[in-house]
Design an enzyme around this catalytic site. Sequence first.
Site, PDB file in Angstrom:
ATOM      1  N   ARG A  36       0.822  -1.212   0.000  1.00  0.00           N
ATOM      2  CA  ARG A  36       0.000   0.000   0.000  1.00  0.00           C
ATOM      3  C   ARG A  36       0.856   1.263   0.000  1.00  0.00           C
ATOM      4  O   ARG A  36       0.487   2.272  -0.610  1.00  0.00           O
ATOM      5  CB  ARG A  36      -0.931  -0.011   1.211  1.00  0.00           C
ATOM      6  N   LYS A 193     -18.937 -18.082   0.060  1.00  0.00           N
ATOM      7  CA  LYS A 193     -20.394 -18.028   0.199  1.00  0.00           C
ATOM      8  C   LYS A 193     -21.078 -17.262  -0.931  1.00  0.00           C
ATOM      9  O   LYS A 193     -20.622 -16.193  -1.329  1.00  0.00           O
ATOM     10  CB  LYS A 193     -20.775 -17.375   1.533  1.00  0.00           C
ATOM     11  N   GLY A 346      -8.450  -9.348  -1.666  1.00  0.00           N
ATOM     12  CA  GLY A 346      -7.274  -9.788  -0.921  1.00  0.00           C
ATOM     13  C   GLY A 346      -6.776 -11.168  -1.287  1.00  0.00           C
ATOM     14  O   GLY A 346      -5.571 -11.369  -1.527  1.00  0.00           O
ATOM     15  N   GLY A 369     -13.100  -4.076  -0.397  1.00  0.00           N
ATOM     16  CA  GLY A 369     -14.527  -3.786  -0.366  1.00  0.00           C
ATOM     17  C   GLY A 369     -14.937  -2.805  -1.441  1.00  0.00           C
ATOM     18  O   GLY A 369     -15.998  -2.938  -2.060  1.00  0.00           O
TER      19      GLY A 369
END
Length: 394
Positions: A36, A193, A346, A369
């Site tokens: 980052r 999921k 990620g 996100g």
Amino acid sequence: MSFLRMTDLPLRGRRILIREDLNVPLENGHITSTTRLEAALPALQLARDSGARTLVMSHLGRPKEGLYDNGASLAPVANWLSQALGQPVRLIKDWVDGVELGEGEVALAENVRFNVGEKSNDEALSKRMAAACDIYVMDAFATAHRAQASTHGVARYAPVACAGPLLAAELDALGRALKAPARPLVAIVAGSKVSTKLELLTELIAKVDTLIVGGGIANTFLAAQGYAVGQSLHEPDLLGVATEVMGAAQQRGVQLPLPIDVVTAPAFAADAQPSVVAVDAVDSGQMILDIGPASAAAYAEHLAAAGTIVWNGPVGVFEFDNFAGGTKAMAKAVAASPAFSIAGGGDTLAAIEKFAVGDEIDYISTGGGAFLEFLEGKVLPAVEILNERANRGA
């Protein structure tokens, strides 16, 4: 979507307030990954070389607002930036009301989350931040989905608000992949999921030509088609949803290939013995931990013929070498494809690093996100306010 770009503005002598994502992992006060930080350097170097007076903001961890927490201090980041930029980078604790800086100087503001009102996007705090700069630069795509004082509120009130080179590159790449993609557009969506990526699957069905699912999501789709999945991770209560998604794909002419062979094991463990079986031959005591070689080869054909590829999620438990073959094959196929490719998330980034294909993928998103929410078609608050400011002239 329109927005001002930092690269198009005169910066010399200006007070620049840059929001970056410098939320690095720390172990005993030492930075364990500089990814980052390296991504933020182009904006900081541009500001420095242009003779701007630059103050950099970021959060680190989840400290309690209003309280200084030494464990969440950006001091290690200031030290790293000093070395990377080849000049001292001061860490400033009291910075909200402005800091005196010299031309070409870069300083680091202490953790924005030490300020009460940061997470709630407090108007008064936002206005104080805005008054401390001539130009606000949003360059932290990974936080663009959060409406907070340092990502959104300050952009509303700053004299000028623009996108830094990292944010601009993210938006350009995502726009190329989703707004006007070269066809066929192939999306790989994998994860544990269906429930966490239902919106994404629904949104992509309306946009893509081929949707490849993997991991627990693929297991749920297989179960919805009547295949036995043994002890595999899947969501029995979402079989109806999976059926609806497959129906929508068929109605729209979207290809949604499912595994034809899988790699199973009796336990979720790195040393578990793998077995390659046809998708209709999964034993009741086994769990699916990867796609098989025939499935990987079939998916690779879709990727080779693609015009654009969007990749989010590994198709198997790639952390275990015994079950990394499918994800490795997919990574190599994405890298080998002539398509414009963009990858994010990620686990996806970890797989790209493990299989050393980063140089062959056109754009690797720094967002987690934010990347998912953009793919889902959601409006990112930090991007929306830049668009509003551009349309009203600042």
